[in-house]
Design an enzyme around this catalytic site. Structure first.
Site, PDB file in Angstrom:
ATOM      1  N   VAL A   1       0.968  -0.981  -0.032  1.00  0.00           N
ATOM      2  CA  VAL A   1      -0.071   0.114  -0.122  1.00  0.00           C
ATOM      3  C   VAL A   1       1.063   1.374   0.102  1.00  0.00           C
ATOM      4  O   VAL A   1       1.709   1.348   1.038  1.00  0.00           O
ATOM      5  CB  VAL A   1      -1.020  -0.002   1.333  1.00  0.00           C
ATOM      6  CG1 VAL A   1      -1.773   1.256   1.210  1.00  0.00           C
ATOM      7  CG2 VAL A   1      -1.821  -1.348   1.297  1.00  0.00           C
TER       8      VAL A   1
ATOM      9  N   ASP B   1      -7.228  -1.613  -8.142  1.00  0.00           N
ATOM     10  CA  ASP B   1      -5.915  -1.584  -7.619  1.00  0.00           C
ATOM     11  C   ASP B   1      -6.192  -0.949  -6.118  1.00  0.00           C
ATOM     12  O   ASP B   1      -5.793  -1.159  -5.000  1.00  0.00           O
ATOM     13  CB  ASP B   1      -5.028  -0.739  -8.471  1.00  0.00           C
ATOM     14  CG  ASP B   1      -3.458  -0.697  -7.726  1.00  0.00           C
ATOM     15  OD1 ASP B   1      -2.902  -1.602  -7.461  1.00  0.00           O
ATOM     16  OD2 ASP B   1      -3.492   0.581  -7.459  1.00  0.00           O
TER      17      ASP B   1
ATOM     18  N   GLY C   1       3.293   2.209  -1.930  1.00  0.00           N
ATOM     19  CA  GLY C   1       4.767   2.133  -2.379  1.00  0.00           C
ATOM     20  C   GLY C   1       5.523   2.408  -1.317  1.00  0.00           C
ATOM     21  O   GLY C   1       5.754   1.895  -0.389  1.00  0.00           O
TER      22      GLY C   1
ATOM     23  N   ILE D   1       5.694   4.898   0.353  1.00  0.00           N
ATOM     24  CA  ILE D   1       5.221   5.691   1.658  1.00  0.00           C
ATOM     25  C   ILE D   1       4.930   4.760   2.908  1.00  0.00           C
ATOM     26  O   ILE D   1       4.489   3.785   2.827  1.00  0.00           O
ATOM     27  CB  ILE D   1       3.737   6.176   1.668  1.00  0.00           C
ATOM     28  CG1 ILE D   1       3.644   7.246   0.103  1.00  0.00           C
ATOM     29  CG2 ILE D   1       3.079   7.085   2.726  1.00  0.00           C
ATOM     30  CD1 ILE D   1       2.128   7.462  -0.184  1.00  0.00           C
TER      31      ILE D   1
ATOM     32  N   GLY E   1       6.445   2.922  -8.482  1.00  0.00           N
ATOM     33  CA  GLY E   1       7.609   3.149  -9.198  1.00  0.00           C
ATOM     34  C   GLY E   1       8.620   2.075  -8.495  1.00  0.00           C
ATOM     35  O   GLY E   1       8.504   1.851  -7.287  1.00  0.00           O
TER      36      GLY E   1
ATOM     37  N   LYS F   1      -5.886  -1.974  -1.916  1.00  0.00           N
ATOM     38  CA  LYS F   1      -5.074  -1.311  -0.825  1.00  0.00           C
ATOM     39  C   LYS F   1      -6.041  -0.891   0.236  1.00  0.00           C
ATOM     40  O   LYS F   1      -5.604  -1.070   1.420  1.00  0.00           O
ATOM     41  CB  LYS F   1      -4.402  -0.078  -1.583  1.00  0.00           C
ATOM     42  CG  LYS F   1      -3.132  -0.472  -2.600  1.00  0.00           C
ATOM     43  CD  LYS F   1      -3.016   0.747  -3.483  1.00  0.00           C
ATOM     44  CE  LYS F   1      -1.824   0.054  -4.348  1.00  0.00           C
ATOM     45  NZ  LYS F   1      -1.633   1.153  -5.256  1.00  0.00           N
TER      46      LYS F   1
HETATM   47  N1  HSE Z   1      -0.474   0.847 -10.699  1.00  0.00           N
HETATM   48  C1  HSE Z   1      -0.385   1.374  -9.315  1.00  0.00           C
HETATM   49  C2  HSE Z   1      -0.656   2.834  -9.232  1.00  0.00           C
HETATM   50  C3  HSE Z   1       1.073   1.183  -8.712  1.00  0.00           C
HETATM   51  O1  HSE Z   1      -0.547   3.399 -10.302  1.00  0.00           O
HETATM   52  O2  HSE Z   1      -0.545   3.312  -8.310  1.00  0.00           O
HETATM   53  C4  HSE Z   1       0.954  -0.313  -7.958  1.00  0.00           C
HETATM   54  O3  HSE Z   1      -0.021  -0.449  -7.142  1.00  0.00           O
END
Ligand code: HSE
Length: 406
Positions: A127, A196, A129, A131, A298, A200
């Site tokens: 969740v 997505d 990335g 952060i 990223g 999360k």
């Molecule tokens: N594709 C996701 C986003 C990244 O754009 O936040 C990975 O969860």
């Protein structure tokens, strides 16, 4: 020295290798032990990798290697990641993953297996990335009763919305720019349709309130129907449209979880979160609102969170199993139609003043955003969503847009 294995050498997996090699000295001193990448599992060839001699195509090389104590899973998807992760935990290896789909679907089972086997199953990167959110929410805010969590959890859709808001670019064009920049996948469904973000918020909801929330139980709406007209009305109202994941606990102990685009007031800090950035606002009863902000996706930001989990595992072998939650009872997640909200509604009209009258009759005091013409747009007062939808039916208007208000 501690041996680890990495399953998956895609964007995140190769980032993990890069961070481990590049920041080796600092990582070794923080972990108080050298971390050695013994195996990398991938079906592709990587002859130019500095670790080209560590690659294997056979999962059993990792599973059967007793010297490997920690396995990083950066393959993504549920198949075969779920079987591999479960097998690793059952074989006595701690696991670190960045895989939100895996955690949202099977997290409760995997944390339980980890706990029973005195291991760690960590997923900070799943969740937000780079952060820090999972550890802060479960540890630093542990003294709080969490009331709600609201997040901009998807960078791709936030980039698209920012383009629509700031550059007046329509959805299709903004998506195509996001694809050219490598933010959105060729098949952008998981991002733009909210799946997505849903995974999360399910993970955050499970952690915040202690019971597993499955993606299927969450009302999920993406941004593909948002038009520049809606963006304009949001601006007139005094805000912007953002894709939000939200969870709050109700008085009866059940929870409300939703993912949808919403009007966010310019006074909210979330309205200022632009481009590919993510932000998560956690509201604790002792702290009040705490906001986490940064790069939610990223290669290196995500790898940073994975490697921090690896360091945590190294430092806490056979300890620290702070992440766990229980299965949920049926109907733990309430139907979104039974939640109080406000709605923005936009519809075509042949008779503006007559429809305006009908709207006031059915909704009471509303805020009209449109000028007299062939379109009528307004924001309702707060009510149970089911009542608002019934009110809309009674007006006979065919809505071109119905958007929630934060
Ligand atoms: N594709 C996701 C986003 C990244 O754009 O936040 C990975 O969860």
């Amino acid at each position: 020295m501690i041996n680890i294995a990495i399953m998956g050498h895609g964007v995140v997996g190769s980032g993990v290798v890069e961070v481990l090699l590049h920041n080796n000295d600092g990582i070794t001193s923080r972990a108080a032990e050298e971390i050695n990448i013994k195996h990398i599992l991938d079906l592709r060839e990587f002859p130019d990798s500095p670790l080209s001699d560590r690659f294997t195509k056979d999962f059993n090389d990792i599973l059967n290697d007793e010297s490997v104590k920690i396995v990083v899973e950066t393959m993504g998807g549920v198949k075969p990641a779920y079987d591999f992760v479960k097998s690793c935990l059952l074989a006595g290896k701690s696991v670190v993953t960045s895989n939100k789909e895996l955690v949202a679907k099977h997290g409760q089972e995997l944390v339980t297996i980890a706990k029973e086997n005195n291991l760690n199953f960590l997923f900070e990167a799943s969740v937000g990335g780079g952060i820090p959110i999972i550890r802060p929410m479960t540890q630093c805010l542990a003294a709080n009763k969490i009331c709600d969590v609201i997040g901009i959890l998807n960078g791709t859709t936030n980039f698209i919305m920012t383009k629509m808001i700031k550059d007046n670019t329509d959805f299709k064009e903004a998506l195509s720019i996001a694809q050219q920049l490598g933010y959105a996948e060729k098949d952008p469904t998981a991002d733009v349709e909210g799946h997505d973000a849903c995974r999360k918020i399910c993970i955050l909801a499970s952690l915040a309130f202690g019971k597993h929330v499955y993606p299927e139980s969450v009302y999920t709406e993406g941004i593909s129907n948002i038009t520049l007209r809606d963006v304009e009305y949001a601006s007139k109202w005094g805000g912007v449209i953002k894709l939000l994941g939200k969870v709050s606990i109700l008085e009866n102990g059940k929870i409300a979880v939703t993912v949808y685009p919403a009007f966010v007031s310019n006074e909210s800090q979330l309205s200022l979160v632009d481009d590919v950035f993510n932000a998560i606002m956690v509201n604790g009863d002792a702290t009040g609102e705490v906001m986490f902000y940064g790069r939610g996706a990223g290669k290196l930001p995500t790898a940073s969170a994975v490697v921090a989990d690896v360091i945590d595992c190294v430092k806490h072998m056979k300890a620290r199993k702070y992440l766990d939650w229980a299965p949920a009872e049926d109907n733990y997640v309430v139907n979104y139609l039974d939640i109080k909200t406000r709605l923005f509604i936009r519809a075509k009209t042949d008779n503006y003043n007559a429809d305006k009258k009908l709207i006031v009759e059915n909704f009471g005091d509303v805020q009209f955003l449109s000028d007299e013409g062939d379109e009528i747009a307004f924001v309702t007062d707060e009510n149970i969503e089911r009542e608002l939808r019934t009110g809309l039916e009674k007006t006979g208007l065919k809505a071109d847009a119905v958007i929630h208000i934060l």
